[in-house]
Design a protein around this motif. Structure first.
Motif, PDB file in Angstrom:
ATOM      1  N   CYS A  20      42.698  34.498  35.810  1.00 14.05           N
ATOM      2  CA  CYS A  20      42.934  35.692  34.999  1.00 14.05           C
ATOM      3  C   CYS A  20      43.651  36.784  35.806  1.00 14.05           C
ATOM      4  O   CYS A  20      43.239  37.117  36.912  1.00 14.05           O
ATOM      5  N   CYS A  23      40.645  39.751  36.025  1.00 18.50           N
ATOM      6  CA  CYS A  23      39.361  39.596  36.727  1.00 18.50           C
ATOM      7  C   CYS A  23      39.352  38.421  37.695  1.00 18.50           C
ATOM      8  O   CYS A  23      38.404  38.248  38.448  1.00 18.50           O
ATOM      9  N   CYS A  63      40.997  35.177  28.515  1.00 17.49           N
ATOM     10  CA  CYS A  63      39.909  35.155  29.501  1.00 17.49           C
ATOM     11  C   CYS A  63      38.624  35.643  28.827  1.00 17.49           C
ATOM     12  O   CYS A  63      38.497  36.822  28.532  1.00 17.49           O
ATOM     13  N   CYS A  66      36.610  38.742  30.833  1.00 18.64           N
ATOM     14  CA  CYS A  66      36.976  40.172  30.783  1.00 18.64           C
ATOM     15  C   CYS A  66      37.770  40.515  29.525  1.00 18.64           C
ATOM     16  O   CYS A  66      38.238  41.626  29.369  1.00 18.64           O
TER      17      CYS A  66
HETATM   18 ZN   LIG Z   1      39.545  38.016  33.068  1.00 25.55          ZN
END
Ligand SMILES: [Zn+2]
Length: 421
Positions: A20, A23, A63, A66
């Motif tokens: 990601c 994050c 993702c 997050c």
């Molecule tokens: Zn993420």
């Protein structure tokens, strides 16, 4: 969410997103694959024989950790944003009005003192900063492309550079801390989002505010805007995902609201945690996002809608061609390239694309196709039975103008669902 992304290297300067962008989590889910797209700004001259050119996979990823929706390949920015990058913000009336609104709102909410420093990241031709020109504030633009010269011509100090943490520190040493840092329509475009935010944090005064404007994921989903997925757009923000992202840098969102730019954008104010009270708009918008249900389900529905929208458009266009009728297209924004490639539009279906006089795209072809971009006057001379609106998100504004100028045919609005007006 302290970890930062470890991106895998790709070939030719592009980078495959294996973790990601926000994050760093490796558990990314595939939302949608739109095929391979050529760089949207590489438009060849009409009549030039097509030759080898790159095309990049356009996969949208999600993702769950997050909430960030993002593109799966980061293309070398030197290819996407060449020095002669043709986009200038000053040419669009809607953006002019939006920037005037942004400067009014900032002046009201933040009440910067005379001589306070305002920095605009990706300042382009200086259109946004020019809206702050009457306040007595010190203005500084950061702009790597030639558009920065247009700002300097207007007397707006503009640094010719990409915005990085290193540059931000140099700017702070030179000009002092900034009361306001803005990033309009570039915060989702820059590769290392953590480096940008670190730069913003380094540059901001203790009570400073960072205002970003980006395409809004919820608008994208609501109006099935798959055509806004292309490699300049690395991330597709919801407010939820931005709150998570800013929290990684001890920043807090203090105000947010939707704005109409680019078919639906989000304006977000962030400040150092605890430095300023958060307005009720933040909780309200987060609650509205949560009320829509799990993002994974929304994205799955989105994919179904994208596929349906594409097949309906093709059925509609093939029906028109089967009756021997002609189709031209109105305007060639970057999003036209994604729509044309994913839906399979070519010069057999679309005779030409019309741009207003003076457009730098006239005389060229839509990337990866032989569809020529020509002057708008051709529409009134040819009077094709149908005009497909690539800038469908401003169809309500465009259609009456073209009618007034004398176009008598019908308009095809391709998204969210194809319709004829
Ligand atoms: Zn993420």
């Amino acid at each position: 969410m302290e970890s930062e992304p470890k991106l895998a290297a790709g070939s030719g300067g592009s980078v495959v997103v294996e973790a990601c962008q926000a994050c760093g989590d490796a558990d990314l889910q595939s939302v949608l694959f739109l095929g391979y797209l050529p760089p949207v700004n590489q438009m060849r001259m009409i009549g030039a024989r097509p030759h080898e050119q790159p095309a990049y996979p356009a996969e949208l990823l999600y993702c769950p950790r997050c909430e960030m929706v993002q593109i799966g390949l980061i293309v070398d920015p030197a290819i996407l944003f060449p020095p002669d990058y043709p986009y200038t913000s000053g040419t669009t009336r809607i953006l002019h009005e939006n920037f005037a609104d942004l400067s009014r709102e900032c002046a009201e909410l933040l009440a910067p003192a005379a001589d306070d420093l305002i920095v605009d990241i990706g300042s382009n031709d200086g259109t946004l900063l020019s809206k702050f020109a009457d306040g007595g504030w010190r203005l500084l633009g950061i702009e790597p492309t030639e558009a920065g010269q247009l700002a300097r011509d207007k007397g707006i100090a503009t640094e010719a550079a990409f915005f990085t943490k290193g540059l931000a520190e140099r700017m702070k040493d030179k000009h002092g801390a900034a009361k306001l840092v803005t990033a309009a329509n570039c915060f989702a475009h820059i590769e290392n989002v953590h480096d940008i935010i670190k730069g913003v944090v380094a540059l901001l005064a203790d009570d400073g505010v960072f205002v970003s404007e980006s395409h809004y994921l919820i608008s994208l989903l609501e109006t099935v805007q798959y055509d806004t997925v292309y490699h300049e757009h690395l991330r597709y923000y919801s407010l939820t995902s931005l709150v998570n992202l800013f929290a990684m840098h001890d920043l807090e969102v203090i105000h947010a609201r939707p704005i109409p730019s680019h078919g639906g954008s989000i304006r977000v104010y962030a400040a150092r945690q605890g430095s300023r009270p958060a307005l009720p708009s933040v909780k309200k918008m987060l609650a509205a996002e949560a009320a829509r249900g799990p993002m994974a389900e929304q994205l799955s529905l989105f994919k179904d809608q994208v596929v349906a929208s594409k097949t309906e458009l093709l059925t509609m266009l093939h029906g028109i061609k089967a009756e021997g009728q002609r189709i031209q297209a109105i305007s060639a924004p970057s999003r036209a390239s994604t729509l044309a490639h994913y839906a399979g539009l070519d010069d057999g279906l679309i005779d030409c694309i019309l741009e207003i006089d003076g457009s730098r795209k006239i005389g060229r072809t839509l990337p990866g196709t032989l569809i020529p971009v020509v002057e708008e006057s051709r529409l009134f001379a040819d009077q094709p039975e149908y005009a497909l609106m690539f800038s469908w998100h401003i169809a309500d504004e465009l259609a009456p103008k073209l009618r007034d100028k004398g176009y008598k045919g019908k308009f095809i609005v391709p998204l969210p669902r194809p319709r004829i007006i």
